[in-house]
Motif scaffolding. Structure first.
Motif, PDB file in Angstrom:
ATOM      1  N   ASN A   1      -5.233  -9.389  -5.353  1.00 40.54           N
ATOM      2  CA  ASN A   1      -5.742  -8.959  -6.626  1.00 40.54           C
ATOM      3  C   ASN A   1      -6.864  -7.579  -6.402  1.00 40.54           C
ATOM      4  O   ASN A   1      -7.248  -7.077  -7.311  1.00 40.54           O
ATOM      5  N   GLY A   2      -7.003  -7.594  -5.147  1.00 39.93           N
ATOM      6  CA  GLY A   2      -7.768  -6.048  -4.820  1.00 39.93           C
ATOM      7  C   GLY A   2      -7.159  -4.755  -5.121  1.00 39.93           C
ATOM      8  O   GLY A   2      -7.693  -3.743  -5.281  1.00 39.93           O
ATOM      9  N   TYR A   3      -5.818  -5.045  -5.021  1.00 43.85           N
ATOM     10  CA  TYR A   3      -4.796  -3.858  -5.566  1.00 43.85           C
ATOM     11  C   TYR A   3      -4.762  -3.675  -6.903  1.00 43.85           C
ATOM     12  O   TYR A   3      -3.968  -4.103  -7.623  1.00 43.85           O
ATOM     13  N   LYS A   4      -5.753  -2.704  -7.381  1.00 44.48           N
ATOM     14  CA  LYS A   4      -5.829  -2.282  -8.703  1.00 44.48           C
ATOM     15  C   LYS A   4      -4.626  -1.819  -9.136  1.00 44.48           C
ATOM     16  O   LYS A   4      -4.589  -1.597 -10.529  1.00 44.48           O
ATOM     17  N   PHE A   5      -3.994  -0.883  -8.637  1.00 41.90           N
ATOM     18  CA  PHE A   5      -2.967  -0.106  -9.016  1.00 41.90           C
ATOM     19  C   PHE A   5      -1.822  -1.212  -9.177  1.00 41.90           C
ATOM     20  O   PHE A   5      -0.741  -0.535 -10.227  1.00 41.90           O
TER      21      PHE A   5
ATOM     22  N   GLU B   1       0.856  -1.297   0.001  1.00 34.55           N
ATOM     23  CA  GLU B   1       0.321  -0.019   0.071  1.00 34.55           C
ATOM     24  C   GLU B   1       0.697   1.099   0.012  1.00 34.55           C
ATOM     25  O   GLU B   1       0.343   2.319  -0.454  1.00 34.55           O
TER      26      GLU B   1
ATOM     27  N   GLN C   1       1.186   2.583  -3.687  1.00 32.77           N
ATOM     28  CA  GLN C   1      -0.040   2.550  -4.404  1.00 32.77           C
ATOM     29  C   GLN C   1       0.014   4.014  -5.394  1.00 32.77           C
ATOM     30  O   GLN C   1      -0.837   3.891  -6.265  1.00 32.77           O
TER      31      GLN C   1
ATOM     32  N   LYS D   1       0.366  -3.623 -11.535  1.00 33.08           N
ATOM     33  CA  LYS D   1       0.351  -3.910 -13.025  1.00 33.08           C
ATOM     34  C   LYS D   1       0.179  -5.307 -13.251  1.00 33.08           C
ATOM     35  O   LYS D   1      -0.599  -5.963 -14.034  1.00 33.08           O
ATOM     36  N   LYS D   2       0.872  -6.334 -12.200  1.00 38.22           N
ATOM     37  CA  LYS D   2       0.695  -7.780 -12.625  1.00 38.22           C
ATOM     38  C   LYS D   2       1.198  -8.469 -11.328  1.00 38.22           C
ATOM     39  O   LYS D   2       1.953  -7.864 -10.537  1.00 38.22           O
TER      40      LYS D   2
ATOM     41  N   ASP E   1      -6.480 -13.818  -3.494  1.00 35.58           N
ATOM     42  CA  ASP E   1      -7.757 -13.116  -3.909  1.00 35.58           C
ATOM     43  C   ASP E   1      -7.478 -11.677  -3.215  1.00 35.58           C
ATOM     44  O   ASP E   1      -8.132 -10.706  -3.784  1.00 35.58           O
TER      45      ASP E   1
END
Length: 296
Positions: free
Chosen positions: A138-142, A106, A109, A144-145, A135
């Motif tokens: 995957n909530g960290y949308k910032f 975080e 971010q 990239k991969k 799961d």
């Protein structure tokens, strides 16, 4: 195709496999490795050269919470490594992902460069155990991969490398294309000694030692090295030397063999043990041993 070149910071908690990952990506032993935490103390560049790219990996000390001046140096080395880079790789240990890891993620971010999360040591667990963690990640949308890897087995290393190449800017190489690290041979030999000490010594000692190479003479067919293992107490000095000097001989023998592979010639290594009490909190001692904040 235009040449691409850039810097990639590799960060994470201590002992998550950052150095092993960098070594595997570079294809050379750039950083020492150990199952013990706090193995990497300096910021070390590992250079991966390809036909039309150069990736400079910045291997960093683990995120620190120690309250010593050495800990402050290591924290600054980590923080500065993420400035002006082209990508950040956050490494997690598949068996030890917790709140501290999420806080580290975080923290980045809002950075402008791409962020990758690498779940390393995937060979130590299974999908059922990892599913709830993946799961949440995957909530960290910032990010990239997300990539799962095994640095030991080489799993998905090429995939990670190709992803990083894709985000590098067009640029000439920053270092000569026949180099794989920014560190000197002298520094590498110093780290080899520390790696062997970490390997052979008891659990309570390694964090309290440092290596000081006193003399380094590179002659035609022989490299002569005198080095001190610095420790904090007379009790630790006795343990490092061992009965009849056996432990010190074991460390020296293993270090010498690795040094000879590094320099490609015979090495004469003499090791000594010196006590320097509280060196981790002694600013002048830290500077003498190469931990100067001004150099970061």
């Amino acid at each position: 195709m235009a040449f691409k070149s850039g810097f990639v910071a590799v960060i994470g908690k201590p002992n998550v496999g950052k150095s092993s990952l960098v070594n595997k990506l570079v294809g050379e032993k750039v950083s020492i490795t150990s199952p013990k935490a706090q193995t990497t103390r300096n910021r070390i560049f590992g250079i991966k050269n390809g036909k039309d790219y150069q990736i400079v990996f910045v291997d960093t000390p683990g995120v620190q919470h120690t309250q010593t001046k050495l800990g402050e140096y290591m924290s600054q080395a980590t923080n500065s490594a993420t400035t002006d880079v082209d990508a950040i790789v956050i490494v997690l240990d598949a068996l030890r992902i917790g709140q501290e890891d999420y806080k580290i993620i975080e923290k980045y971010q809002n950075v402008k460069c791409p962020v990758y999360i690498v779940v390393n040591k995937i060979e130590t667990t299974n999908f059922e155990k990892m599913y709830p963690i993946l799961d949440r990640l995957n909530g960290y949308k910032f990010v990239k991969k997300f990539i799962t890897t095994s640095a030991i087995r080489g799993l998905n290393i090429e995939e990670l490398e190709q992803d990083l190449i894709s985000v590098l800017p067009e640029s000439e190489p920053f270092y000569p294309v026949d180099e794989y690290t920014d560190k000197s041979v002298r520094f590498m030999c110093q780290e080899i000694i520390r790696e062997k000490a970490l390997l052979f010594l008891q659990e309570e000692i390694p964090h309290g030692i440092a290596i000081d190479i006193v003399t380094f003479h590179d002659e035609k067919d022989l490299v002569k090295i005198d080095a001190n293992i610095i420790t904090e107490s007379d009790r630790h000095k006795s343990i490092i030397i061992g009965k009849n000097g056996d432990m010190l001989k074991q460390i020296g023998r293993a270090a010498r063999l690795d040094m000879e592979k590094l320099v490609g010639t015979k090495v004469m290594l003499d090791l000594f043990v010196k006590v320097r009490k509280d060196w981790k909190d002694d600013l002048s001692a830290l500077i003498d041993l190469g931990f100067n904040k001004k150099d970061i």
